[in-house]
Design a protein around this motif. Structure first.
Motif, PDB file in Angstrom:
ATOM      1  N   HIS A   1      -3.965  -2.035-113.131  1.00 41.42           N
ATOM      2  CA  HIS A   1      -4.440  -3.205-114.036  1.00 41.42           C
ATOM      3  C   HIS A   1      -5.851  -3.248-114.158  1.00 41.42           C
ATOM      4  CE1 HIS A   1      -2.970  -7.144-115.800  1.00 41.42           C
ATOM      5  NE2 HIS A   1      -4.074  -7.210-115.945  1.00 41.42           N
ATOM      6  N   HIS A   2      -6.464  -3.100-113.059  1.00 40.21           N
ATOM      7  CA  HIS A   2      -8.103  -3.067-113.115  1.00 40.21           C
ATOM      8  C   HIS A   2      -8.646  -2.002-113.763  1.00 40.21           C
ATOM      9  CE1 HIS A   2     -11.923  -2.646-111.394  1.00 40.21           C
ATOM     10  NE2 HIS A   2     -11.942  -3.718-111.069  1.00 40.21           N
ATOM     11  N   ALA A   3      -7.955  -0.779-113.556  1.00 42.10           N
ATOM     12  CA  ALA A   3      -8.706   0.568-114.005  1.00 42.10           C
ATOM     13  C   ALA A   3      -8.635   0.470-115.703  1.00 42.10           C
ATOM     14  CB  ALA A   3      -7.702   1.751-113.770  1.00 42.10           C
ATOM     15  N   THR A   4      -7.532  -0.090-116.379  1.00 41.53           N
ATOM     16  CA  THR A   4      -7.338  -0.205-117.770  1.00 41.53           C
ATOM     17  C   THR A   4      -8.028  -1.093-118.241  1.00 41.53           C
ATOM     18  OG1 THR A   4      -5.187  -1.427-117.353  1.00 41.53           O
ATOM     19  CG2 THR A   4      -5.105   0.927-117.568  1.00 41.53           C
TER      20      THR A   4
ATOM     21  N   LEU B   1      -3.185  12.877-129.791  1.00 39.62           N
ATOM     22  CA  LEU B   1      -4.069  13.898-129.217  1.00 39.62           C
ATOM     23  C   LEU B   1      -4.638  14.829-130.096  1.00 39.62           C
ATOM     24  CD1 LEU B   1      -2.398  14.244-125.707  1.00 39.62           C
ATOM     25  CD2 LEU B   1      -4.119  12.624-126.170  1.00 39.62           C
ATOM     26  N   GLU B   2      -6.035  15.467-129.550  1.00 42.48           N
ATOM     27  CA  GLU B   2      -6.331  16.540-130.611  1.00 42.48           C
ATOM     28  C   GLU B   2      -5.696  17.693-130.757  1.00 42.48           C
ATOM     29  OE1 GLU B   2     -10.503  18.528-131.705  1.00 42.48           O
ATOM     30  OE2 GLU B   2     -10.609  17.676-129.803  1.00 42.48           O
ATOM     31  N   SER B   3      -4.933  18.119-129.462  1.00 36.27           N
ATOM     32  CA  SER B   3      -4.023  19.117-129.714  1.00 36.27           C
ATOM     33  C   SER B   3      -3.098  18.917-128.289  1.00 36.27           C
ATOM     34  CB  SER B   3      -4.758  20.540-128.894  1.00 36.27           C
ATOM     35  OG  SER B   3      -5.207  20.364-127.900  1.00 36.27           O
ATOM     36  N   PRO B   4      -1.780  19.191-128.317  1.00 39.63           N
ATOM     37  CA  PRO B   4      -0.662  18.769-127.431  1.00 39.63           C
ATOM     38  C   PRO B   4      -1.101  19.400-125.920  1.00 39.63           C
ATOM     39  CG  PRO B   4       0.308  20.021-129.408  1.00 39.63           C
ATOM     40  CD  PRO B   4      -1.258  20.341-129.593  1.00 39.63           C
ATOM     41  N   ARG B   5      -0.648  18.486-125.073  1.00 42.08           N
ATOM     42  CA  ARG B   5      -0.715  18.935-123.804  1.00 42.08           C
ATOM     43  C   ARG B   5       0.595  18.605-122.995  1.00 42.08           C
ATOM     44  NH1 ARG B   5      -6.347  16.128-122.202  1.00 42.08           N
ATOM     45  NH2 ARG B   5      -6.564  17.855-120.381  1.00 42.08           N
ATOM     46  N   SER B   6       0.867  19.045-121.781  1.00 41.72           N
ATOM     47  CA  SER B   6       1.778  18.387-120.962  1.00 41.72           C
ATOM     48  C   SER B   6       1.687  17.151-120.592  1.00 41.72           C
ATOM     49  CB  SER B   6       2.296  19.457-119.850  1.00 41.72           C
ATOM     50  OG  SER B   6       0.951  19.233-118.845  1.00 41.72           O
ATOM     51  N   LEU B   7       2.682  16.606-120.342  1.00 41.44           N
ATOM     52  CA  LEU B   7       2.446  14.991-119.591  1.00 41.44           C
ATOM     53  C   LEU B   7       1.657  15.198-118.254  1.00 41.44           C
ATOM     54  CD1 LEU B   7       3.186  12.160-119.466  1.00 41.44           C
ATOM     55  CD2 LEU B   7       5.211  12.807-118.072  1.00 41.44           C
ATOM     56  N   GLY B   8       1.852  16.284-117.469  1.00 43.50           N
ATOM     57  CA  GLY B   8       1.099  16.290-116.266  1.00 43.50           C
ATOM     58  C   GLY B   8      -0.530  16.566-116.553  1.00 43.50           C
ATOM     59  N   GLU B   9      -0.821  17.435-117.501  1.00 41.56           N
ATOM     60  CA  GLU B   9      -2.383  17.524-117.820  1.00 41.56           C
ATOM     61  C   GLU B   9      -2.883  16.405-118.390  1.00 41.56           C
ATOM     62  OE1 GLU B   9      -2.116  22.451-119.267  1.00 41.56           O
ATOM     63  OE2 GLU B   9      -1.517  20.689-120.520  1.00 41.56           O
ATOM     64  N   PHE B  10      -2.180  15.502-119.201  1.00 38.14           N
ATOM     65  CA  PHE B  10      -2.873  14.275-119.905  1.00 38.14           C
ATOM     66  C   PHE B  10      -2.880  13.223-118.739  1.00 38.14           C
ATOM     67  CE2 PHE B  10      -2.281  10.059-121.610  1.00 38.14           C
ATOM     68  CZ  PHE B  10      -3.323   9.991-122.423  1.00 38.14           C
ATOM     69  N   ALA B  11      -1.993  13.030-117.828  1.00 34.39           N
ATOM     70  CA  ALA B  11      -2.121  12.410-116.737  1.00 34.39           C
ATOM     71  C   ALA B  11      -3.222  12.681-115.762  1.00 34.39           C
ATOM     72  CB  ALA B  11      -0.595  12.250-116.008  1.00 34.39           C
ATOM     73  N   ARG B  12      -3.240  13.598-115.435  1.00 35.65           N
ATOM     74  CA  ARG B  12      -4.536  14.280-114.764  1.00 35.65           C
ATOM     75  C   ARG B  12      -5.934  13.884-115.091  1.00 35.65           C
ATOM     76  NH1 ARG B  12      -0.793  18.315-113.108  1.00 35.65           N
ATOM     77  NH2 ARG B  12      -1.551  19.593-114.838  1.00 35.65           N
TER      78      ARG B  12
ATOM     79  N   SER C   1      -6.462  10.275-115.200  1.00 36.02           N
ATOM     80  CA  SER C   1      -6.983   9.802-113.696  1.00 36.02           C
ATOM     81  C   SER C   1      -8.334  10.086-113.692  1.00 36.02           C
ATOM     82  CB  SER C   1      -6.224  10.625-112.877  1.00 36.02           C
ATOM     83  OG  SER C   1      -6.618  10.550-111.507  1.00 36.02           O
ATOM     84  N   GLY C   2      -8.973  11.186-114.160  1.00 34.17           N
ATOM     85  CA  GLY C   2     -10.455  11.702-114.069  1.00 34.17           C
ATOM     86  C   GLY C   2     -11.034  10.734-114.966  1.00 34.17           C
ATOM     87  N   VAL C   3     -10.583  10.146-116.186  1.00 30.17           N
ATOM     88  CA  VAL C   3     -11.487   9.435-117.154  1.00 30.17           C
ATOM     89  C   VAL C   3     -11.504   7.920-116.546  1.00 30.17           C
ATOM     90  CG1 VAL C   3     -11.494   8.056-119.274  1.00 30.17           C
ATOM     91  CG2 VAL C   3     -11.137  10.820-119.280  1.00 30.17           C
ATOM     92  N   LEU C   4     -10.357   7.482-115.681  1.00 29.58           N
ATOM     93  CA  LEU C   4     -10.513   6.128-115.579  1.00 29.58           C
ATOM     94  C   LEU C   4     -10.821   6.108-113.863  1.00 29.58           C
ATOM     95  CD1 LEU C   4      -7.071   5.036-117.107  1.00 29.58           C
ATOM     96  CD2 LEU C   4      -9.488   4.522-117.816  1.00 29.58           C
ATOM     97  N   GLY C   5     -10.950   7.147-113.211  1.00 31.00           N
ATOM     98  CA  GLY C   5     -11.601   7.242-111.845  1.00 31.00           C
ATOM     99  C   GLY C   5     -10.327   6.601-110.982  1.00 31.00           C
ATOM    100  N   VAL C   6      -9.057   6.829-111.192  1.00 33.44           N
ATOM    101  CA  VAL C   6      -8.108   6.096-110.260  1.00 33.44           C
ATOM    102  C   VAL C   6      -6.994   7.226-110.218  1.00 33.44           C
ATOM    103  CG1 VAL C   6      -8.520   3.884-110.627  1.00 33.44           C
ATOM    104  CG2 VAL C   6      -6.924   5.118-112.083  1.00 33.44           C
ATOM    105  N   THR C   7      -5.980   7.204-109.054  1.00 33.12           N
ATOM    106  CA  THR C   7      -4.998   8.031-109.058  1.00 33.12           C
ATOM    107  C   THR C   7      -3.993   7.321-109.651  1.00 33.12           C
ATOM    108  OG1 THR C   7      -5.470   8.378-106.528  1.00 33.12           O
ATOM    109  CG2 THR C   7      -3.061   8.634-107.429  1.00 33.12           C
ATOM    110  N   VAL C   8      -3.084   8.082-110.621  1.00 39.74           N
ATOM    111  CA  VAL C   8      -2.205   7.364-111.497  1.00 39.74           C
ATOM    112  C   VAL C   8      -0.880   7.888-111.038  1.00 39.74           C
ATOM    113  CG1 VAL C   8      -3.650   7.485-113.441  1.00 39.74           C
ATOM    114  CG2 VAL C   8      -1.896   9.391-113.096  1.00 39.74           C
ATOM    115  N   GLN C   9       0.019   7.082-111.323  1.00 42.99           N
ATOM    116  CA  GLN C   9       1.709   7.405-111.042  1.00 42.99           C
ATOM    117  C   GLN C   9       2.310   7.784-112.566  1.00 42.99           C
ATOM    118  OE1 GLN C   9       2.467   3.224-109.188  1.00 42.99           O
ATOM    119  NE2 GLN C   9       3.000   4.573-107.477  1.00 42.99           N
TER     120      GLN C   9
END
Length: 372
Positions: free
Chosen positions: A329-332, A248-259, A262-270
């Protein structure tokens, strides 16, 4: 007018079938290679819905990421739900090609596209594809043999570099030799050292064609015993291979990257793992890619994003400290199908190409209130 075979040939160049997993079934799987095609539809999977859309919109070819007839099928009947749509496609003359895991592993395939979308930089394959064996063949010839020897080597498959063929290099020099009692030298006499102006001819050769190239060179050479050297050629690190890992361009928390994912792919992630843990190096594997977790850990990734994951793999991720993000599967994979439509359209401006508009994720998230 373009043919099904021409589009399938382009697809093979973009996502070579040698990249596909051994268990996979890729290439032109259905239809007439010689049929003319004016319209092409891409989709993730051939289903009754996507098949009906292709027929309705007049597609001559479907490029489906997932293969048809992936498992043994004993009956293809119009009245069976699992094969009726294939019968309709056959009657409509619609061909089907599938790149599947070759597309996943292509230099600019689905995983590379996911990295671009997610802001993962300097991505490299998690499991690089083994480069085909290659050799440098060096043969020493008099000037008079140059054209015949090169023509024979080229005809046998040597001398191709990328999209160029008949590639060679020549260096002039002076060769010496002395024939024994049983020889019959082309130049000079046996038992006497001869000095002859010669060329050092070099050509590259695929490993699978080496024996044929050597036989062709010997057959075209005027010498009784031509001098030939063969050197293995080291390949540079490949852009081809399964999965991707980058930074990543700069470090982020796992939660920040997951969120963000989720926005980029348009889905809820686990997510499995500590949401506050720092993440800088991220691995990606589209579809059902949870078996890349160990590879991701070995390559220093703090997180793996994939489409599907088993329960015990999530427990493994939590135990090893590698965050696991499951996006579906579909979102990725669906974004790659949309990209592929654009690529085919650019390669064939005279063909109308579109990603299926009727395709949708068969899994729908529903919250506790029953809302989708």
């Amino acid at each position: 007018m373009r043919t099904v075979a021409e589009v399938a040939g382009w697809l093979e160049g973009f996502a070579p079938s040698r990249l596909a997993e051994k268990w996979d079934n890729v290439g032109l799987l259905w239809g007439d290679p010689g049929a003319e095609v004016e319209r092409v539809m891409t989709c993730l999977t051939v289903t009754p819905e996507t098949a009906d859309e292709a027929i309705r919109e007049g597609a001559g070819l479907i490029v489906s990421h997932h293969p048809i007839l992936f498992r043994e099928t004993k009956r293809i009947r119009a009245d069976l739900p699992g094969t009726g749509f294939l019968w309709r496609l056959a009657r409509a003359g619609v061909a089907i090609a599938s790149p599947h895991t070759a597309f996943d592993s292509a230099a600019d395939g689905i995983n590379a596209g996911l990295c671009r979308r997610l802001g993962i930089l300097d991505a490299v394959p998690i499991r690089p594809a083994a480069a085909p064996a290659a050799f440098k063949v060096v043969v020493f010839t008099p000037e008079s043999d140059r054209d015949a020897v090169l023509a024979a080597a080229f005809a046998a498959g040597a001398g191709r570099i990328g999209d160029y063929d008949e590639c060679s290099f020549a260096i002039p020099g002076q060769g010496t030799f002395r024939g024994g009692d049983s020889t019959s030298p082309t130049v000079g006499e046996k038992g006497r050292r001869e000095s002859v102006a010669e060329l050092r001819l070099e050509v590259v050769c695929p490993g699978g064609k080496l024996a044929g190239v050597l036989a062709a060179v010997r057959g075209a050479h005027s010498y009784e015993e031509p001098a030939i050297d063969v050197y293995p050629v080291e390949s540079p690190p490949s852009e081809l291979g399964a999965g991707r890992v980058g930074r990543l361009e700069s470090p982020r928390s796992l939660g920040e990257f997951a969120r963000a994912a989720s926005g980029v792919l348009g889905v809820t992630v686990q997510v499995a793992g500590d949401l506050d843990a720092p993440v800088e190096r991220v691995a990606v594997s589209c579809g059902a890619g949870d078996d890349f977790l160990g590879d991701a850990a070995r390559m220093g990734a703090q997180a793996l994003l994939t489409g599907e994951a088993r329960f015990h793999r999530a427990l493994e991720a939590r135990a090893t400290g590698v965050g696991l993000i499951v996006a579906g599967h579909h979102a990725t994979e669906r974004p790659g199908v949309e990209d592929l439509a654009e690529r085919i359209a650019l390669a064939f401006p005279d063909i109308i190409v579109w990603p299926s508009q009727d395709e949708s994720d068969p899994l729908v998230a529903v919250d506790h209130a029953g809302r989708a």
